[in-house]
Motif scaffolding. Sequence first.
Motif, PDB file in Angstrom:
ATOM      1  N   UNK A   1     -29.842   5.019  -0.779  1.00  0.00           N
ATOM      2  CA  UNK A   1     -28.420   5.600  -0.752  1.00  0.00           C
ATOM      3  C   UNK A   1     -27.670   4.649  -1.380  1.00  0.00           C
ATOM      4  N   UNK A   2     -26.358   5.429  -1.964  1.00  0.00           N
ATOM      5  CA  UNK A   2     -25.341   4.600  -2.689  1.00  0.00           C
ATOM      6  C   UNK A   2     -24.678   3.820  -1.676  1.00  0.00           C
ATOM      7  N   UNK A   3     -24.661   4.229  -0.301  1.00  0.00           N
ATOM      8  CA  UNK A   3     -23.633   3.602   0.970  1.00  0.00           C
ATOM      9  C   UNK A   3     -24.813   2.586   1.705  1.00  0.00           C
ATOM     10  N   UNK A   4     -25.700   2.279   1.021  1.00  0.00           N
ATOM     11  CA  UNK A   4     -26.840   1.354   1.775  1.00  0.00           C
ATOM     12  C   UNK A   4     -25.826   0.134   2.102  1.00  0.00           C
ATOM     13  N   UNK A   5     -26.158  -0.410   3.427  1.00  0.00           N
ATOM     14  CA  UNK A   5     -25.206  -1.495   4.001  1.00  0.00           C
ATOM     15  C   UNK A   5     -25.372  -2.820   2.949  1.00  0.00           C
ATOM     16  N   UNK A   6     -26.602  -2.973   2.486  1.00  0.00           N
ATOM     17  CA  UNK A   6     -26.867  -4.279   1.682  1.00  0.00           C
ATOM     18  C   UNK A   6     -25.881  -4.231   0.464  1.00  0.00           C
ATOM     19  N   UNK A   7     -25.628  -2.941  -0.211  1.00  0.00           N
ATOM     20  CA  UNK A   7     -24.893  -2.819  -1.236  1.00  0.00           C
ATOM     21  C   UNK A   7     -23.434  -3.095  -1.119  1.00  0.00           C
ATOM     22  N   UNK A   8     -22.998  -3.023   0.060  1.00  0.00           N
ATOM     23  CA  UNK A   8     -21.841  -3.296   0.437  1.00  0.00           C
ATOM     24  C   UNK A   8     -21.317  -4.935   0.412  1.00  0.00           C
ATOM     25  N   UNK A   9     -22.361  -5.725   0.576  1.00  0.00           N
ATOM     26  CA  UNK A   9     -22.081  -7.088   0.381  1.00  0.00           C
ATOM     27  C   UNK A   9     -22.446  -7.707  -1.095  1.00  0.00           C
ATOM     28  N   UNK A  10     -22.680  -6.760  -2.139  1.00  0.00           N
ATOM     29  CA  UNK A  10     -22.789  -7.117  -3.666  1.00  0.00           C
ATOM     30  C   UNK A  10     -21.685  -7.854  -4.068  1.00  0.00           C
ATOM     31  N   UNK A  11     -20.213  -7.639  -3.757  1.00  0.00           N
ATOM     32  CA  UNK A  11     -19.153  -8.262  -4.611  1.00  0.00           C
ATOM     33  C   UNK A  11     -19.184  -9.722  -3.955  1.00  0.00           C
ATOM     34  N   UNK A  12     -19.537 -10.071  -2.739  1.00  0.00           N
ATOM     35  CA  UNK A  12     -19.618 -11.426  -2.253  1.00  0.00           C
ATOM     36  C   UNK A  12     -20.570 -11.978  -2.824  1.00  0.00           C
TER      37      UNK A  12
END
Length: 329
Positions: free
Chosen positions: A107-118
């Motif tokens: 899913x697009x809102x996967x919590x791992x994806x949220x760390x990508x900008x870091x």
Amino acid sequence: MIAPPLDTTAVTALVGDATAAPSQHNVQPWRFRFLRESGVLQLRADLDRALPQTDPDRRNLYLGCGAALFNLRVAAAAAGREAAVRLLPDPADPALLAEVDLTGTVEADDDLALLHPAIGRRHTSRLPFSEEEIPDALRDGLCGAARREDAHLAFPDAWHVRSVLDLVQDAEGREARDPGVRGETARWARTEPAGGTPASDGIPAEAFGPGRWGADSPVRDFAAGRSVPGRGWAPFEKNPHIALLGTAEDRRVDWLRAGQALERVLLQATADGLVTSLTSQALEWPELRWAVRDPTSAMGHVQMVIRLGYGPEGHPTPRRPVSEVLEIA
């Protein structure tokens, strides 16, 4: 759901994010092999980049490769792909550390994806931090990040912080008396400012940070007594905030898990506005490593000491081009 096949551009981007991970002395001890037909990306240890004097059991090599594996998982999630990981899949091939099946979707809102900008913002900072306290909510979040990767993160109290700092000083003294370790550090930590064609690995002088003045600090001095043109001195925080990252056991698979936990903590800290540096000096000497552990903690084996706080971001360290570390079959 099955994802579309990965093309060369997409695989290159994923590996580029993976290689932004930290590694001891920035040796970047990893290689990748993409099996186009199966959609599997292999992570392999580059044993030519091992540190036999500083890291004889290759524990830190596994930590660095584990951190690269976590970055790969984050990058895959940001691209809408699930990274199904098998650690140490072939006992007959010890250099094969992991196989990552990238054929599924998330899913697009996967919590791992949220760390990508870091990933692109995370840099080791060997600069002084402020004395500002880290809020309990952020500490709890970082501990939770480690738990999600089957590791444990603990913030030791003041007496144990002092003990760790003493052990770091002891380790630095041992390193200063060991010509093999000193030579290995000098090979990868370059005291001359980058000029002409910069190196693609190791630690440039610009990333050393200032020399320590005054209070003890867990920051490793990569100059190790060598002259660094233009380098200044600065006082570091008197009461550094440090955290111990550890695992219940101490096998190769635990080192890979610890590397993933380490990078998850570092990326979460970056997303939370913190800066970090890693302190492995005391963990590089077996007779000191056991003493780093807090005897009141349930942590079995300390894998890394992390310094955290508020302060300036560190100078970026170079990375090898993806073309050097990626093979497509």
